[in-house]
Design a protein around this motif. Structure first.
Motif, mmCIF file in Angstrom:
data_model
loop_
_atom_site.group_PDB
_atom_site.id
_atom_site.type_symbol
_atom_site.label_atom_id
_atom_site.label_comp_id
_atom_site.label_asym_id
_atom_site.label_seq_id
_atom_site.Cartn_x
_atom_site.Cartn_y
_atom_site.Cartn_z
ATOM 1 N N GLY A 1 0.777 -1.225 0.000
ATOM 2 C CA GLY A 1 0.000 0.000 0.000
ATOM 3 C C GLY A 1 0.805 1.269 0.000
ATOM 4 N N GLY A 2 2.052 1.216 -0.442
ATOM 5 C CA GLY A 2 2.878 2.425 -0.492
ATOM 6 C C GLY A 2 3.436 2.857 0.841
ATOM 7 N N ALA A 3 3.321 2.026 1.890
ATOM 8 C CA ALA A 3 3.852 2.385 3.207
ATOM 9 C C ALA A 3 5.379 2.357 3.173
ATOM 10 N N TYR A 4 5.982 3.407 3.696
ATOM 11 C CA TYR A 4 7.442 3.571 3.634
ATOM 12 C C TYR A 4 8.139 2.675 4.652
ATOM 13 N N VAL A 5 9.228 2.041 4.245
ATOM 14 C CA VAL A 5 10.088 1.277 5.131
ATOM 15 C C VAL A 5 11.504 1.826 5.008
ATOM 16 N N ALA A 6 12.072 2.272 6.116
ATOM 17 C CA ALA A 6 13.413 2.854 6.098
ATOM 18 C C ALA A 6 14.466 1.754 5.994
ATOM 19 N N PRO A 7 15.633 2.071 5.479
ATOM 20 C CA PRO A 7 16.716 1.076 5.417
ATOM 21 C C PRO A 7 17.143 0.635 6.820
ATOM 22 N N ASN A 8 17.655 -0.590 6.899
ATOM 23 C CA ASN A 8 18.242 -1.129 8.138
ATOM 24 C C ASN A 8 17.244 -1.159 9.291
ATOM 25 N N THR A 9 15.982 -1.487 8.975
ATOM 26 C CA THR A 9 14.987 -1.616 10.040
ATOM 27 C C THR A 9 14.359 -3.015 10.064
#
Length: 595
Positions: A112-120
């Motif tokens: 759904g376009g939800a953002y995921v940050a790197p290294n999480t």
């Protein structure tokens, strides 16, 4: 039915990626904040009574917790373990609020376009948790996931990696999937049916699949917060409201219930009343549901508050007072876990106000995200220091006991520690006047030595420590928090008196501690009940009672108490007019300290 104001981390998923670069991957919080301060209207003095024998709860290892989210690029910063440890965080919830119902743990991606940050990803998160010494609380994906995906997560975490993660919840705020708002919800849910019946039926499938992998895990059900929207509303396709539907289907299978609380104070003064006026009612309603639907397992079903904060005054001094009051009041009312929202969150730099001489950034984070208008990243806000003061009061395993204040702007919490010390937290909710506090104790005799006092002051940037005041008199600065730490009177022996009471009855326990009596081979304990308490049965002691006077002696297996050792016994009793605590104890003729 009152409708709660939803925090914006649940409404801003669509804009998360665009905002990420500005605030280190955090979602913006854009709700406006009122800045008017209340006027001081009451006297600046209070009397506080502490009953060190009246137990409310034991501080759980997961009692003080926090949320972190996969949209937070700073989640696994090198500073994070220290921040968690210093604030006394025993639990961290992952992967974060509404993102949990988008997020697929195996791939580290979200729908759904939800953002995921790197290294999480999960392994990176667990590296931080191990460094911090905290317990994870995992929210598995209900909105777009499956029972098999959740079971695979349990297998990977607990069997493959050996992490031993105990607490798991199924979904975030699933009732926000549009069922009650004409399809306009904030929670991602791809199920064709969004009823409470569907969630509860699927929840049972999740529980069965996850416990088939690891029967020791504890799994929680998402409920609406009693008294807040949409509590009490019967949705289309159901015959009862959300809570009664979910509990009627899954209540015998779950290990804990889950609610979120975000009170929106109409003023600073109003906000600071909410822990005392709302939490006992919410906890009571949840316990009633558990007793109604969990059957014989009801005593083992817990209460978790996996998101807590306020929608007003989030980064300024009122929230510094609200945070410890919220944690402690929830634990006193039976919650085993309270998770603050959140470690980092984000800010709208175009909508800043001033509250009590400090900038309100409208940031749900407990530390700064490092946005352009904020202090440097990871700078603690007042709620961080307020939370850390809980750890100055007591640690996991210590006992929360009854404390009462005569003044509505001075709130008190108290702990009897495992070593016999008693500590009292005093929260002065008057923004203008210092409070002179007179303290009294039952079930504890304080040493006359000057106590150790921990203080967090209005708009402060640290917690101070000093020797000041006395066990019976303390001054708490305006909008300040003070923890007073006291030792029991030095004596050849010490008695710890505990009770759990109800109208007309009680269960008590007494521990005799040999401080300096030498080797004791046979002991006799004497005391008087001030009220009409009458012992009806006892164990681990021979007991006689004549009127108010009680004499208890050892049995064969606990006659010996070496110096530094102890012996314990217990009893049941009835009472009608008064169940007051004994004010003095003596062992083999020697007067003992209490506490």
């Amino acid at each position: 039915m009152k409708r709660s104001i939803r925090p914006c981390h649940d409404r801003a998923i669509a804009v998360a990626a665009a905002f990420a670069l500005a605030v280190s991957g955090a979602i913006a919080a854009v709700a406006p904040t009122a800045a008017a301060a209340p006027s001081a209207t009451i006297a600046n003095s209070a009397s506080v009574s502490v009953d060190a024998a009246l137990q409310l709860a034991t501080i759980p290892a997961t009692g003080v917790g926090i949320n972190t989210a996969v949209f937070d690029a700073a989640m696994n910063d090198s500073a994070t373990p220290g921040l968690l440890r210093d604030a006394g965080m025993g639990a961290v919830r992952y992967p974060g609020g509404s993102h949990s119902d988008h997020y697929h743990w195996k791939t580290g991606t979200a729908e759904g376009g939800a953002y995921v940050a790197p290294n999480t990803g999960f392994d990176a998160f667990m590296g931080t948790m191990r460094a911090a010494g905290t317990q994870p609380i995992i929210t598995v994906n209900y909105g777009s996931g499956t029972p098999q995906e959740a079971a695979d997560w349990v297998r990977y975490a607990n069997l493959t990696k050996g992490f031993g993660i105990k607490y798991w919840e199924v979904g975030n705020e699933v009732y926000g999937n549009g069922l009650y708002s004409n399809g306009n919800g904030w929670e991602y849910d791809t199920h064709s049916s969004k009823t409470a019946t569907t969630y509860a039926t699927n929840l049972v499938q999740y529980i069965d699949a996850m416990k088939a992998v690891d029967p020791t895990v504890k799994i929680g059900a998402v409920l609406t917060t009693p008294g807040s929207w949409p509590d009490g509303i019967v949705g289309p396709g159901d015959t009862m409201d959300w809570n009664h539907t979910v509990m009627s289907i899954a209540g015998s299978k779950i290990d804990f219930t889950i609610v979120h609380t975000y009170p929106a104070g109409t003023s600073q003064a109003d906000l600071l009343t909410r822990p005392q006026t709302e939490i006992p009612q919410i906890a009571g309603a949840l316990r009633s549901l558990i007793n109604q639907y969990a059957g014989t397992n009801a005593p083992n079903v817990g209460i978790a508050v996996t998101e807590a904060n306020t929608t007003t005054y989030r980064d300024t001094s009122p929230n510094g007072l609200f945070a410890p009051d919220t944690f402690l009041t929830w634990m006193e009312n039976g919650a085993f876990n309270v998770d603050w929202w959140a470690l980092h969150n984000g800010v709208d730099c175009t909508n800043l106000t001033q509250v009590e001489g400090a900038t309100e950034y409208n940031d749900y984070g407990i530390v700064s995200s490092g946005a352009s208008c904020e202090p440097p990243a990871n700078t603690p806000f007042p709620a961080y220091y307020g939370t850390a003061m809980v750890g100055k009061l007591g640690k996991p395993g210590d006992t929360l006991v009854k404390a009462a204040s005569s003044n509505s702007l001075l709130t008190a919490h108290a702990v009897r520690r495992a070593n016999g010390d008693v500590a009292v937290m005093l929260i002065n909710k008057d923004p203008r006047n210092d409070a002179t506090v007179n303290l009294s104790y039952t079930g504890f005799t304080a040493s006359s030595a000057t106590p150790t006092v921990y203080s967090y002051l209005k708009n402060g940037h640290s917690i101070g420590t000093a020797q000041s005041g006395s066990p019976t008199t303390q001054t708490v600065p305006a909008y300040g928090i003070t923890v007073v730490e006291m030792h029991p009177t030095s004596a050849p022996c010490r008695v710890v008196y505990n009770k759990n009471q109800w109208p007309g009855g009680m269960v008590g326990s007494i521990t005799v501690v040999n401080n300096s009596l030498g080797q004791v081979n046979g002991w006799a304990l004497g005391f008087n009940f001030p009220g009409d308490t009458a012992i009806t049965s006892s164990w681990d002691a021979t007991v006689t009672q004549s009127g108010p006077s009680v004499n208890a002696g050892n049995v064969s297996y606990n006659a010996s108490i070496p110096q530094g050792g102890s012996a314990s016994w217990g009893f049941k009793a009835t009472w009608s007019g008064s169940n007051a605590n004994p004010s003095a104890f003596w062992v083999n003729g020697a007067a003992c300290a209490i506490g």
